[in-house]
Design an enzyme around this catalytic site. Structure first.
Site, PDB file in Angstrom:
ATOM      1  N   HIS A 129       0.788  -1.638   0.242  1.00  0.00           N
ATOM      2  CA  HIS A 129       0.195   0.525   0.126  1.00  0.00           C
ATOM      3  C   HIS A 129       0.872   1.311  -0.022  1.00  0.00           C
ATOM      4  O   HIS A 129       1.561   1.264   0.270  1.00  0.00           O
ATOM      5  CB  HIS A 129      -0.789  -0.185   1.225  1.00  0.00           C
ATOM      6  CG  HIS A 129      -0.344  -0.054   2.661  1.00  0.00           C
ATOM      7  ND1 HIS A 129       0.597  -1.053   3.108  1.00  0.00           N
ATOM      8  CD2 HIS A 129       0.147   1.203   2.935  1.00  0.00           C
ATOM      9  CE1 HIS A 129       0.733  -0.522   4.485  1.00  0.00           C
ATOM     10  NE2 HIS A 129       0.642   0.597   4.807  1.00  0.00           N
ATOM     11  N   GLN A 165       1.504   5.753   0.150  1.00  0.00           N
ATOM     12  CA  GLN A 165       0.201   7.152   1.503  1.00  0.00           C
ATOM     13  C   GLN A 165       0.062   7.994   0.720  1.00  0.00           C
ATOM     14  O   GLN A 165       1.186   8.214  -0.368  1.00  0.00           O
ATOM     15  CB  GLN A 165       1.203   6.786   2.542  1.00  0.00           C
ATOM     16  CG  GLN A 165       0.778   5.425   3.934  1.00  0.00           C
ATOM     17  CD  GLN A 165       1.093   5.937   5.278  1.00  0.00           C
ATOM     18  OE1 GLN A 165       1.300   6.625   6.231  1.00  0.00           O
ATOM     19  NE2 GLN A 165       1.962   4.810   5.570  1.00  0.00           N
ATOM     20  N   TYR A 202      30.116   6.504  12.229  1.00  0.00           N
ATOM     21  CA  TYR A 202      30.467   8.135  11.598  1.00  0.00           C
ATOM     22  C   TYR A 202      29.572   8.653  10.307  1.00  0.00           C
ATOM     23  O   TYR A 202      29.974   9.460  10.026  1.00  0.00           O
ATOM     24  CB  TYR A 202      31.464   7.311  10.317  1.00  0.00           C
ATOM     25  CG  TYR A 202      32.556   8.808   9.649  1.00  0.00           C
ATOM     26  CD1 TYR A 202      33.995   9.101  10.164  1.00  0.00           C
ATOM     27  CD2 TYR A 202      31.763   8.677   8.711  1.00  0.00           C
ATOM     28  CE1 TYR A 202      34.014  10.106   9.515  1.00  0.00           C
ATOM     29  CE2 TYR A 202      32.841  10.107   7.207  1.00  0.00           C
ATOM     30  CZ  TYR A 202      33.854  10.988   8.382  1.00  0.00           C
ATOM     31  OH  TYR A 202      34.540  11.416   7.064  1.00  0.00           O
TER      32      TYR A 202
END
Length: 286
Positions: A101, A103, A254
């Site tokens: 799905h 959004q 890092y």
């Protein structure tokens, strides 16, 4: 770090899944049988001021397995500034539901990432006499072919030289197109084809349901003429897998405190993705 690989097969229907056809969603609505694209308001919208209490809720239709049709999306209301369309796929990218799905978040302000891109697009356009940076970039990459994963008449899928994730891909329109609404029918089909080619290669690379976060960047819903005209439609794929279906890359130490480091070059990533096209690996197991 090794993690469990995604399951090769997913159920066609899960009675406990709030996104499966015919099931009841979190807020009580019943899903249709999905004969076409289904759009609904997120039951727990992140940008809604009043939020209902969250209750935790304890399938193969991914982009790589589908013949896709890209649909145009228009602004729901002129008061909004930006529409962010995205998909999170896989538990590794925080997706708690295996049902595929996407959004859409619509906001009154311009989010940080597209805003930074838009600033540079406008700067390039001013300095280069109206030229479009991503159109020029697509032309350059197409001529070199070193980092190209796939291309058709309208779109280019490339592992950009600035990529952070090992198999990061950007899909960019070859011609200057500001947003989805600028595409004709033929261009929409070409975009769907390009997305299917990229995601199928992802799945074939490590023979798994390849996780990623994918998002569309396009022109703001509301903005100045300069902002709108400088915008260029493109899509980012940010996948976490590094060396296998169970080994992912983490941005820590890092990389979080100084700058990201590449584990493989964009050219190596593009070559590996180019070479794993063809039939989806799951189809060969049937």
């Amino acid at each position: 770090m090794a993690e469990a690989a995604s399951k090769t097969t997913l159920p066609d229907h899960d009675p406990s899944c709030y996104l499966c056809p015919g099931n009841r969603r979190a807020q009580g609505d019943i899903n249709p049988k999905y004969e076409s694209t289904f759009i609904f308001v997120n039951d727990y919208s992140a940008v809604k001021e009043e939020q209902a209490e969250y209750k935790l809720q304890d399938q193969d239709g991914s982009l790589s397995a589908l013949f896709l049709r890209a649909e145009s999306v228009t602004a729901p209301n002129a008061q909004y500034r930006y529409m962010q369309i995205f998909e999170n796929k896989g538990a590794a990218m925080g997706c708690s539901n295996p049902h595929p799905h996407g959004q859409v978040w619509v906001t009154t302000g311009l989010p940080e990432e597209p805003a930074l891109e838009l600033t540079q697009l406008q700067k390039y356009r001013r300095e280069q006499g109206g030229a479009n940076m991503l159109e020029d970039y697509a032309t350059l990459e197409a001529s070199k072919q070193e980092r190209v994963v796939y291309e058709n008449a309208y779109f280019l899928a490339v592992c950009p030289w600035w990529a952070t994730w090992p198999f990061e891909v950007m899909v960019v329109s070859k011609q200057h197109k500001r947003a989805l609404v600028d595409f004709g029918a033929e261009e929409r089909e070409a975009l769907a084809e390009c997305l299917a080619e990229v995601t199928r290669r992802y799945d074939n690379l490590f023979e798994t349901h390849f996780p990623y976060s994918m998002g569309l960047h396009q022109a703001p819903l509301e903005g100045t003429k300069e902002e709108i005209e400088a915008s260029h439609f493109h899509i980012h794929f940010y996948p976490p897998l590094l060396r296998s279906a169970t080994v992912r890359k983490f941005l820590v130490g890092y990389e979080m405190m100084a700058e990201p480091q590449r584990d493989i070059t964009p050219e190596q990533a593009a070559a590996r993705l180019r070479n794993c096209g063809g039939e989806l690996y799951r189809k060969k197991l049937e």
